[in-house]
Design an enzyme around this catalytic site. Structure first.
Site, PDB file in Angstrom:
ATOM      1  N   GLU A 177     -12.881 -64.957 -10.702  1.00  0.00           N
ATOM      2  CA  GLU A 177     -13.959 -65.872 -11.109  1.00  0.00           C
ATOM      3  C   GLU A 177     -13.386 -67.145 -11.738  1.00  0.00           C
ATOM      4  O   GLU A 177     -13.100 -67.173 -12.929  1.00  0.00           O
ATOM      5  CB  GLU A 177     -14.904 -65.188 -12.110  1.00  0.00           C
ATOM      6  CG  GLU A 177     -16.052 -66.098 -12.541  1.00  0.00           C
ATOM      7  CD  GLU A 177     -17.015 -65.469 -13.554  1.00  0.00           C
ATOM      8  OE1 GLU A 177     -16.712 -64.410 -14.119  1.00  0.00           O
ATOM      9  OE2 GLU A 177     -18.076 -66.071 -13.771  1.00  0.00           O
ATOM     10  N   LYS A 219     -15.847 -65.010  -7.064  1.00  0.00           N
ATOM     11  CA  LYS A 219     -17.078 -65.315  -7.815  1.00  0.00           C
ATOM     12  C   LYS A 219     -17.009 -66.752  -8.305  1.00  0.00           C
ATOM     13  O   LYS A 219     -16.501 -67.016  -9.393  1.00  0.00           O
ATOM     14  CB  LYS A 219     -17.225 -64.332  -8.983  1.00  0.00           C
ATOM     15  CG  LYS A 219     -18.405 -64.639  -9.905  1.00  0.00           C
ATOM     16  CD  LYS A 219     -18.715 -63.492 -10.839  1.00  0.00           C
ATOM     17  CE  LYS A 219     -19.808 -63.873 -11.810  1.00  0.00           C
ATOM     18  NZ  LYS A 219     -20.422 -62.736 -12.490  1.00  0.00           N
TER      19      LYS A 219
HETATM   20  P1  13P Z   1     -24.163 -65.971 -15.356  1.00  0.00           P
HETATM   21  O1  13P Z   1     -24.767 -65.646 -14.006  1.00  0.00           O
HETATM   22  O2  13P Z   1     -25.135 -65.854 -16.477  1.00  0.00           O
HETATM   23  O3  13P Z   1     -23.417 -67.264 -15.323  1.00  0.00           O
HETATM   24  O4  13P Z   1     -23.108 -64.843 -15.671  1.00  0.00           O
HETATM   25  C1  13P Z   1     -22.228 -64.462 -14.697  1.00  0.00           C
HETATM   26  C2  13P Z   1     -20.955 -64.038 -15.304  1.00  0.00           C
HETATM   27  O5  13P Z   1     -20.529 -62.939 -15.131  1.00  0.00           O
HETATM   28  C3  13P Z   1     -20.196 -65.027 -16.087  1.00  0.00           C
HETATM   29  O6  13P Z   1     -18.894 -64.559 -16.271  1.00  0.00           O
END
Ligand code: 13P
Length: 337
Positions: A177, A219
């Site tokens: 991510e 992600k």
């Molecule tokens: P949000 O969809 O609220 O941005 O959270 C996703 C997430 O896992 C952030 O690390």
């Protein structure tokens, strides 16, 4: 469910429009969410709230994976079932956030790096034994005056690749991510440029580390206007620019891309995902890994009260179904009523 290798796990999570529920808020973040509904955050209240989501009917068929905070991975429900088992009974795979949060990249810098590599291998062994099938690590990239620097991007993507390699060695799928933050007055084109630099660097580092891309999930943020930019791009522009940026930078063999919602409204997060899937023309599954955009409505409906649980479950189930439809390019606004 017998999933024998990393690619099968990754493909299962995003199969048939399924996506991910991000329920891995740290103790500090969940406290802020509970403060907004005047509810005390205790180990018990966090368990009650999260179990309520996991028991909702809308988990089945719409949610392929749930990202947990370490505390939840070890919790047992009132009837003696582990929360991990509650999740798998709904046909979803349990996963775990493994990073340990952010610290400044150097003194006086507003840029950050993500920590948690030191004992990661050891912790992964424990998480695997507790039933985790996948993991998540979040790197944070801000857009502002003279940032992000190449050094910040490089160091964060290097750590993401190291993390991914350790996790795969421990037989779990890494979610990588790299979040380009929405806060700021930057334009959608600046977000495009930064997201592109970040993804190029990420996939170079993953390749250098020999990470198996077919057993990895990305992600990312969507390519979107900064939240205080005076000109806000519409749904079509966000969808087109996000798909273009991904096509230019993400290898075809990656099984799935599951977006974070990052502060978008529930409807925007769904509408953007749907518009991208209506464009099509890509090999990966494009789906969701939303925290706030899946939970906000349920949290408000719940308000910490036992008597609101049925309504809260319905609110969550509705968002899960709407996002599944969006992941298949089958959503429209009328379905919201
Ligand atoms: P949000 O969809 O609220 O941005 O959270 C996703 C997430 O896992 C952030 O690390």
């Amino acid at each position: 469910m017998t999933l024998t290798n990393l690619n099968e796990i990754a493909e299962y999570i995003v199969s048939n429009g399924k996506g991910i529920l991000a329920a891995d808020e740290s103790t500090g973040t969940i406290k802020k969410r509970f403060d907004s509904i005047n509810t005390e955050s205790t180990e018990q209240s966090r368990k009650t709230y999260r179990e309520m989501l996991f028991q909702a009917d809308g988990m089945k068929g719409n949610i392929g994976g749930v990202i947990l905070f370490e505390e939840t991975l070890k919790q047992i429900s009132e009837d003696g079932t582990s929360l991990v088992k509650v999740i798998s009974n709904q046909g979803a795979l349990p996963g775990i956030k493994v990073d340990k949060g952010l610290s400044p990249i150097n003194d006086n810098s507003e840029e950050t790096v993500t920590n948690g590599l030191d004992d990661l291998d050891q912790r992964c062994k424990e998480y695997f034994e507790l039933g985790a099938k996948f993991t998540k690590w979040r790197a944070v990239i801000n857009i502002g005056n003279d940032v992000p620097t190449d050094n910040c991007i490089n160091e964060n993507m290097h750590r993401l690749a190291n993390y991914a390699k350790i996790v795969q060695t421990n037989k779990m799928v890494p979610i990588v991510e790299p979040e380009v933050i929405m806060d700021g007055s930057h334009s959608i084109d600046e977000c495009y440029e930064v997201t592109s630099r970040v993804l190029k660097s990420l996939f170079k580092h993953l390749k250098d580390k020999n990470v198996d891309i077919t057993g990895t999930i990305l992600k990312p943020n969507m390519v979107i206007s900064g939240n205080s930019c005076p000109i806000q791009a519409g749904v079509k522009e966000v969808a087109e620019k996000t798909v273009k940026c991904l096509l230019e930078n993400v290898p075809e063999e990656l099984p799935g891309i599951t977006f974070l919602s990052g502060g978008q409204s529930d409807i925007d997060a769904t509408a953007h995902l749907d518009a991208m899937n209506k464009i099509g023309g890509f090999s990966w599954k494009l789906s969701f890994s939303y925290g706030r955009a899946l939970q906000q409505a349920a949290l408000k409906a719940w308000m910490g009260k036992e008597e609101n649980m049925t309504n809260a479950k319905s609110a969550f189930s509705h968002r899960a179904l709407m996002n599944k439809k969006a992941a298949l390019g089958n959503w429209n606004k009328d379905l919201e009523n």
